[in-house]
Design an enzyme around this catalytic site. Sequence first.
Site, short mmCIF file in Angstrom:
data_model
loop_
_atom_site.label_atom_id
_atom_site.label_comp_id
_atom_site.label_asym_id
_atom_site.label_seq_id
_atom_site.Cartn_x
_atom_site.Cartn_y
_atom_site.Cartn_z
N ASP A 1 0.82 -1.27 0.06
CA ASP A 1 0.02 -0.15 -0.05
C ASP A 1 1.03 1.26 -0.08
O ASP A 1 2.07 1.31 -0.10
CB ASP A 1 -0.85 -0.08 1.32
CG ASP A 1 -2.39 0.50 1.05
OD1 ASP A 1 -2.46 1.19 -0.06
OD2 ASP A 1 -3.54 -0.24 1.47
N ASP B 1 -10.17 3.22 -3.58
CA ASP B 1 -10.87 2.11 -3.11
C ASP B 1 -12.44 1.83 -3.63
O ASP B 1 -13.13 2.77 -3.49
CB ASP B 1 -11.18 2.18 -1.53
CG ASP B 1 -9.53 2.00 -0.82
OD1 ASP B 1 -8.54 1.98 -1.69
OD2 ASP B 1 -9.49 1.58 0.32
N TRP C 1 -2.97 3.34 -5.84
CA TRP C 1 -4.26 3.85 -6.05
C TRP C 1 -4.47 4.79 -7.23
O TRP C 1 -5.12 5.80 -7.66
CB TRP C 1 -4.97 4.87 -4.93
CG TRP C 1 -4.67 4.32 -3.70
CD1 TRP C 1 -5.21 3.25 -3.25
CD2 TRP C 1 -3.92 5.01 -2.65
NE1 TRP C 1 -4.63 2.83 -1.94
CE2 TRP C 1 -3.92 3.97 -1.67
CE3 TRP C 1 -3.19 5.93 -2.55
CZ2 TRP C 1 -3.28 4.27 -0.44
CZ3 TRP C 1 -2.54 6.44 -1.32
CH2 TRP C 1 -2.57 5.53 -0.36
N GLY C 2 -3.20 4.67 -8.29
CA GLY C 2 -3.47 5.34 -9.62
C GLY C 2 -2.60 6.64 -9.53
O GLY C 2 -2.59 7.48 -10.50
C1 GLA Z 1 -5.99 1.18 1.31
C2 GLA Z 1 -6.16 0.03 0.22
C3 GLA Z 1 -7.35 -1.05 0.50
C4 GLA Z 1 -7.16 -1.72 1.73
C5 GLA Z 1 -6.89 -0.61 2.83
C6 GLA Z 1 -6.29 -1.19 4.36
O1 GLA Z 1 -6.99 1.91 1.34
O2 GLA Z 1 -6.27 0.77 -1.04
O3 GLA Z 1 -7.16 -1.93 -0.60
O4 GLA Z 1 -5.87 -2.30 1.44
O5 GLA Z 1 -5.85 0.37 2.68
O6 GLA Z 1 -5.98 -0.56 5.09
#
Ligand code: GLA
Length: 384
Positions: free
Chosen positions: A127, A184, A162-163
Amino acid sequence: MLAMKPPMGWNSWNTFGRNISEDLIIETCDAMVESGLRDAGYEYIVIDDCWSKLERNPVTHEMEADPEKFPHGMKYLADYIHSKGMKFGMYSCAGTKTCAYYPGSFDHEFLDAKTFASFDIDYLKYDFCYKPRLANGPMLYNRMSMALKASGREILFSACNWGSDEVEKWIRSTGAHIYRSTGDIHDSYDSFKDIAMSQLNLLGYSGPGCYNDIDMLICGMYGKGNVGRSTGCTDDEYRMHFALWCMFGSPLMIGCDVRNMNEATKKLLLDKELIAINQDEEARPPMAVTGGVNTANPNPNTLCLFKYLANNEYCFGVFNFGDRERTIVASLYDMGLPVTSGYGFELVDIETGETLPQIYNENLAVKLATHTCKVYKAKLVPTK
Ligand code: GLA
């Protein structure tokens, strides 16, 4: 080599969030086997955030499993999952903390990769929360990528920024095998629709060895769980969602509680035709023939996707995102098939297995109820 095809599996986050445990993972693993999901290709079981203690070991600085949630430790779970013919995935973060504020791997990458390898993991989701302001994405993903290689174990590296920073342009160079390209997902119609629309012009970067990951599936959640929203989606909407993920060649990571799936969810997640489109050998991105956003013929309420498959086959996916019935028309001329070619498409409706009576050489016109889709396998045949 890893990720020659989009990876398939299950991830704990969408339904369970921080409520994870050894029992849950073992029961999930058993359910994956019993339901036929493992044999359909879903091979990874991935534990997302919130698996560790809140602090590293003060002496060795290693991350350690939360003993309340995972009393026998992570290697025990890896052994169990491997004994069922599946693969095991875990989670960490490029910043100093994970998104849920557990220890992140920044400046501990090589130590953590060794720890993960000692657990016998096969997959690491990585992440992007709490990263130091001056550390950039390529550097951080390279660090963990090299650390995983140095660990000596073959581990699929799933990047999750996330891009941001136009990730599609550099992520393949870091050795990552899949990359999250959006924020998300939530268990709602608008969420999966917006995610899919946002990637229409970015799928050309996705392919064997490094796939665009448009997030875990919400099929079968019906509003329950960690990313649940009101009542979730209808079964027709979950089919649109799954069909989009399959046509896009996204990783297919199930997010619902597979121990308690209803028949509709099971049937959808086990749909052989849709899975085959996702796992097609040639792994070509679809093109948007009509509808969608930023296309030649934009329309936020409709979408017709066209995709080349292996063995001279093709498929069409037609989606009605609008709130009334409509006929969606795609011009075959516009996508490269003039009437004068002497060829047209013979279509098979993959849901019914029926071959349509007509050969299409001018327009494909499909009447669809609101929030439904149709997917057709297609072959080019002479019109006379
Ligand atoms: C981010 C990621 C999610 C998940 C959460 C966990 O938001 O994008 O897919 O892994 O963290 O905290």
